[in-house]
Design a protein around this motif. Structure first.
Motif, PDB file in Angstrom:
ATOM      1  N   LEU A  42      -5.459  -2.735   8.706  1.00 10.09           N
ATOM      2  CA  LEU A  42      -4.605  -2.373   7.575  1.00 10.09           C
ATOM      3  C   LEU A  42      -3.398  -3.303   7.467  1.00 10.09           C
ATOM      4  O   LEU A  42      -3.044  -3.752   6.370  1.00 10.09           O
ATOM      5  CB  LEU A  42      -4.142  -0.919   7.718  1.00 10.09           C
ATOM      6  CG  LEU A  42      -5.157   0.136   7.259  1.00 10.09           C
ATOM      7  CD1 LEU A  42      -4.800   1.507   7.820  1.00 10.09           C
ATOM      8  CD2 LEU A  42      -5.214   0.186   5.744  1.00 10.09           C
ATOM      9  N   LEU A  47      -1.211  -3.588   4.311  1.00 11.18           N
ATOM     10  CA  LEU A  47      -1.232  -2.168   3.953  1.00 11.18           C
ATOM     11  C   LEU A  47      -0.861  -1.318   5.167  1.00 11.18           C
ATOM     12  O   LEU A  47      -1.542  -0.346   5.494  1.00 11.18           O
ATOM     13  CB  LEU A  47      -2.617  -1.776   3.444  1.00 11.18           C
ATOM     14  CG  LEU A  47      -3.077  -2.471   2.160  1.00 11.18           C
ATOM     15  CD1 LEU A  47      -4.563  -2.251   1.935  1.00 11.18           C
ATOM     16  CD2 LEU A  47      -2.275  -1.968   0.971  1.00 11.18           C
ATOM     17  N   LYS A  51       1.478   6.725   7.617  1.00 15.51           N
ATOM     18  CA  LYS A  51       0.921   7.688   6.664  1.00 15.51           C
ATOM     19  C   LYS A  51      -0.436   7.227   6.153  1.00 15.51           C
ATOM     20  O   LYS A  51      -1.390   8.015   6.081  1.00 15.51           O
ATOM     21  CB  LYS A  51       1.887   7.885   5.501  1.00 15.51           C
ATOM     22  CG  LYS A  51       1.441   8.946   4.511  1.00 15.51           C
ATOM     23  CD  LYS A  51       2.494   9.146   3.428  1.00 15.51           C
ATOM     24  CE  LYS A  51       2.040  10.212   2.424  1.00 15.51           C
ATOM     25  NZ  LYS A  51       3.061  10.426   1.356  1.00 15.51           N
ATOM     26  N   LEU A  52      -0.544   5.935   5.808  1.00 23.29           N
ATOM     27  CA  LEU A  52      -1.805   5.406   5.305  1.00 23.29           C
ATOM     28  C   LEU A  52      -2.857   5.354   6.407  1.00 23.29           C
ATOM     29  O   LEU A  52      -4.028   5.666   6.174  1.00 23.29           O
ATOM     30  CB  LEU A  52      -1.603   4.011   4.703  1.00 23.29           C
ATOM     31  CG  LEU A  52      -2.852   3.332   4.152  1.00 23.29           C
ATOM     32  CD1 LEU A  52      -3.565   4.210   3.130  1.00 23.29           C
ATOM     33  CD2 LEU A  52      -2.493   1.979   3.522  1.00 23.29           C
ATOM     34  N   ARG A  53      -2.442   4.985   7.636  1.00 23.93           N
ATOM     35  CA  ARG A  53      -3.400   4.957   8.750  1.00 23.93           C
ATOM     36  C   ARG A  53      -3.983   6.345   8.991  1.00 23.93           C
ATOM     37  O   ARG A  53      -5.191   6.507   9.180  1.00 23.93           O
ATOM     38  CB  ARG A  53      -2.721   4.440  10.025  1.00 23.93           C
ATOM     39  CG  ARG A  53      -2.303   2.975   9.952  1.00 23.93           C
ATOM     40  CD  ARG A  53      -2.101   2.394  11.337  1.00 23.93           C
ATOM     41  NE  ARG A  53      -1.105   3.063  12.137  1.00 23.93           N
ATOM     42  CZ  ARG A  53       0.198   2.784  12.129  1.00 23.93           C
ATOM     43  NH1 ARG A  53       0.652   1.837  11.314  1.00 23.93           N
ATOM     44  NH2 ARG A  53       1.034   3.416  12.909  1.00 23.93           N
ATOM     45  N   ALA A  55      -4.178   8.828   6.837  1.00 24.42           N
ATOM     46  CA  ALA A  55      -5.022   9.207   5.699  1.00 24.42           C
ATOM     47  C   ALA A  55      -6.381   8.527   5.784  1.00 24.42           C
ATOM     48  O   ALA A  55      -7.418   9.140   5.503  1.00 24.42           O
ATOM     49  CB  ALA A  55      -4.323   8.848   4.394  1.00 24.42           C
ATOM     50  N   ALA A  56      -6.385   7.244   6.178  1.00 21.54           N
ATOM     51  CA  ALA A  56      -7.652   6.512   6.301  1.00 21.54           C
ATOM     52  C   ALA A  56      -8.529   7.114   7.397  1.00 21.54           C
ATOM     53  O   ALA A  56      -9.755   7.218   7.245  1.00 21.54           O
ATOM     54  CB  ALA A  56      -7.372   5.040   6.591  1.00 21.54           C
ATOM     55  N   ARG A 256      -7.458  -1.752  -3.121  1.00 23.54           N
ATOM     56  CA  ARG A 256      -6.023  -1.522  -3.330  1.00 23.54           C
ATOM     57  C   ARG A 256      -5.759  -0.284  -4.190  1.00 23.54           C
ATOM     58  O   ARG A 256      -4.684   0.303  -4.116  1.00 23.54           O
ATOM     59  CB  ARG A 256      -5.375  -2.752  -3.969  1.00 23.54           C
ATOM     60  CG  ARG A 256      -5.227  -3.924  -3.014  1.00 23.54           C
ATOM     61  CD  ARG A 256      -4.346  -5.017  -3.604  1.00 23.54           C
ATOM     62  NE  ARG A 256      -4.219  -6.138  -2.693  1.00 23.54           N
ATOM     63  CZ  ARG A 256      -4.943  -7.251  -2.763  1.00 23.54           C
ATOM     64  NH1 ARG A 256      -5.852  -7.379  -3.736  1.00 23.54           N
ATOM     65  NH2 ARG A 256      -4.773  -8.227  -1.894  1.00 23.54           N
ATOM     66  N   SER A 258      -7.370   2.609  -3.910  1.00 21.00           N
ATOM     67  CA  SER A 258      -7.481   3.789  -3.029  1.00 21.00           C
ATOM     68  C   SER A 258      -7.679   3.314  -1.593  1.00 21.00           C
ATOM     69  O   SER A 258      -8.744   3.513  -1.008  1.00 21.00           O
ATOM     70  CB  SER A 258      -8.657   4.681  -3.445  1.00 21.00           C
ATOM     71  OG  SER A 258      -8.520   5.136  -4.762  1.00 21.00           O
ATOM     72  N   PRO A 259      -6.673   2.674  -1.010  1.00 19.13           N
ATOM     73  CA  PRO A 259      -6.865   2.089   0.323  1.00 19.13           C
ATOM     74  C   PRO A 259      -7.223   3.104   1.395  1.00 19.13           C
ATOM     75  O   PRO A 259      -7.905   2.775   2.363  1.00 19.13           O
ATOM     76  CB  PRO A 259      -5.519   1.409   0.615  1.00 19.13           C
ATOM     77  CG  PRO A 259      -4.538   2.106  -0.276  1.00 19.13           C
ATOM     78  CD  PRO A 259      -5.306   2.469  -1.511  1.00 19.13           C
ATOM     79  N   GLU A 260      -6.794   4.357   1.223  1.00 25.48           N
ATOM     80  CA  GLU A 260      -7.084   5.369   2.243  1.00 25.48           C
ATOM     81  C   GLU A 260      -8.575   5.700   2.308  1.00 25.48           C
ATOM     82  O   GLU A 260      -9.059   6.189   3.334  1.00 25.48           O
ATOM     83  CB  GLU A 260      -6.268   6.648   1.986  1.00 25.48           C
ATOM     84  CG  GLU A 260      -6.744   7.511   0.837  1.00 25.48           C
ATOM     85  CD  GLU A 260      -6.414   6.953  -0.543  1.00 25.48           C
ATOM     86  OE1 GLU A 260      -6.865   7.543  -1.543  1.00 25.48           O
ATOM     87  OE2 GLU A 260      -5.696   5.936  -0.627  1.00 25.48           O
ATOM     88  N   TRP A 264     -11.915   1.235   7.014  1.00 22.25           N
ATOM     89  CA  TRP A 264     -11.230   0.188   7.767  1.00 22.25           C
ATOM     90  C   TRP A 264     -11.758   0.074   9.192  1.00 22.25           C
ATOM     91  O   TRP A 264     -11.526  -0.926   9.865  1.00 22.25           O
ATOM     92  CB  TRP A 264      -9.726   0.468   7.792  1.00 22.25           C
ATOM     93  CG  TRP A 264      -9.104   0.398   6.442  1.00 22.25           C
ATOM     94  CD1 TRP A 264      -8.766   1.445   5.634  1.00 22.25           C
ATOM     95  CD2 TRP A 264      -8.780  -0.781   5.707  1.00 22.25           C
ATOM     96  NE1 TRP A 264      -8.249   0.996   4.451  1.00 22.25           N
ATOM     97  CE2 TRP A 264      -8.238  -0.368   4.466  1.00 22.25           C
ATOM     98  CE3 TRP A 264      -8.877  -2.149   5.972  1.00 22.25           C
ATOM     99  CZ2 TRP A 264      -7.799  -1.268   3.503  1.00 22.25           C
ATOM    100  CZ3 TRP A 264      -8.448  -3.048   5.010  1.00 22.25           C
ATOM    101  CH2 TRP A 264      -7.912  -2.614   3.789  1.00 22.25           C
TER     102      TRP A 264
END
Length: 281
Positions: A42, A47, A51-53, A55-56, A256, A258-260, A264
């Protein structure tokens, strides 16, 4: 194992996604190697952020637990999970030309349901690679083989020939464009600023048959409400871009949004056996 998967497949989608999100979070917390891999991928894509990690990781867990339902429920039951279909007229109009349709589905959202949804409306042939857990292969092949509606073929020369035949019959085929191909079946192209060995199969199939390429994906809706299917045209290469670089740029633009929901944890940057690393190419 089959009995357990059948029991999981009977659970309602909201519960599957709630349990899957919990499973994904637990794996993220308990697997330092996976956590670092997710974080590094990420951040390399620009990215970063906890929070994003998180969510992913939770979306990846949803993907694990939704899969038995998508493989083991009837085709009609799976298709009913799609609450909205954007751009289906593109698929329909492309099919009417009689040259077939290449459904390009990256590892974002629920890629499994894309082929199933298309199969509920027109015949489609999809490629598969054997799963790492061998006991799952029979279930996976059954889920991706739906009689005349959906045919599953191996990711080898026989599979490529079967896909060519399907296109020449005017049918659809499904391809994962961000799956790392075997040696000799791809070329190095930048993906989020890093060289990724990228398949050339899509361009070859389209060139040989005249089949249009559509970028198709299924976004998971919140609270297990189902999925939103979207089909859109593949943008033409920009000036000085190769076809593979243009393909990767189109995938970047999609991720980009919806990266979550992108996978990954998949090793997009591995060097296949027999392929020279990019720094030696």
């Amino acid at each position: 194992m089959l009995l357990m998967l059948r029991l999981v497949a009977r659970l309602p989608l909201p519960l599957l996604h709630a349990l899957g999100a919990t499973l994904g979070w637990i794996i993220y917390l308990c697997a330092p190697r996976y956590r670092k891999y997710l974080k590094d991928n990420l951040e390399a894509a620009g990215l970063g952020g906890l929070k994003l990690r998180a969510a992913a990781a939770m979306e990846a867990g949803k993907g694990v637990l939704e899969t038995p339902a998508l493989w083991l429920r009837s085709l009609a039951q799976v298709a009913e999970l799609v609450q909205e279909a954007r751009g289906w007229d593109l698929v329909d109009n492309s099919a009417r030309r009689g040259k077939g349709v290449i459904v390009m589905t990256p590892h974002i959202g629920s890629w499994e349901i894309v082929g199933q949804y298309v199969a509920s409306r027109m015949p489609i042939t999809v490629m598969y690679s054997p799963p790492k857990i061998r006991a799952l292969e029979r279930v996976m092949r059954a889920g991706r083989s739906r009689g005349a509606a959906m045919t599953s073929v191996p990711a080898d020369l026989r599979g490529v020939r079967a896909m060519l035949k399907a296109l020449r019959r005017g049918e659809a085929i499904g391809v994962l464009p961000d799956q790392v191909p075997g040696g000799g079946d791809g070329e190095w192209a930048q993906f989020f600023g890093r060289p990724a060995y990228t398949m050339t199969l899509i361009g070859r199939l389209s060139g040989q048959t005249g089949a249009p390429v559509l970028l198709c994906h299924a976004h998971r809706l919140a609270y297990g409400r189902g999925y939103r299917f979207t089909a859109e045209p593949l943008p033409a290469p920009r000036a000085s871009e190769s076809a593979t670089l243009a393909l990767n740029h189109s995938l970047e633009d999609l991720v980009r949004r919806s990266p979550e929901q992108y996978l990954w944890g998949y090793n997009r940057y591995k060097v296949p056996a027999g392929v020279r690393p990019p720094d030696a190419a």
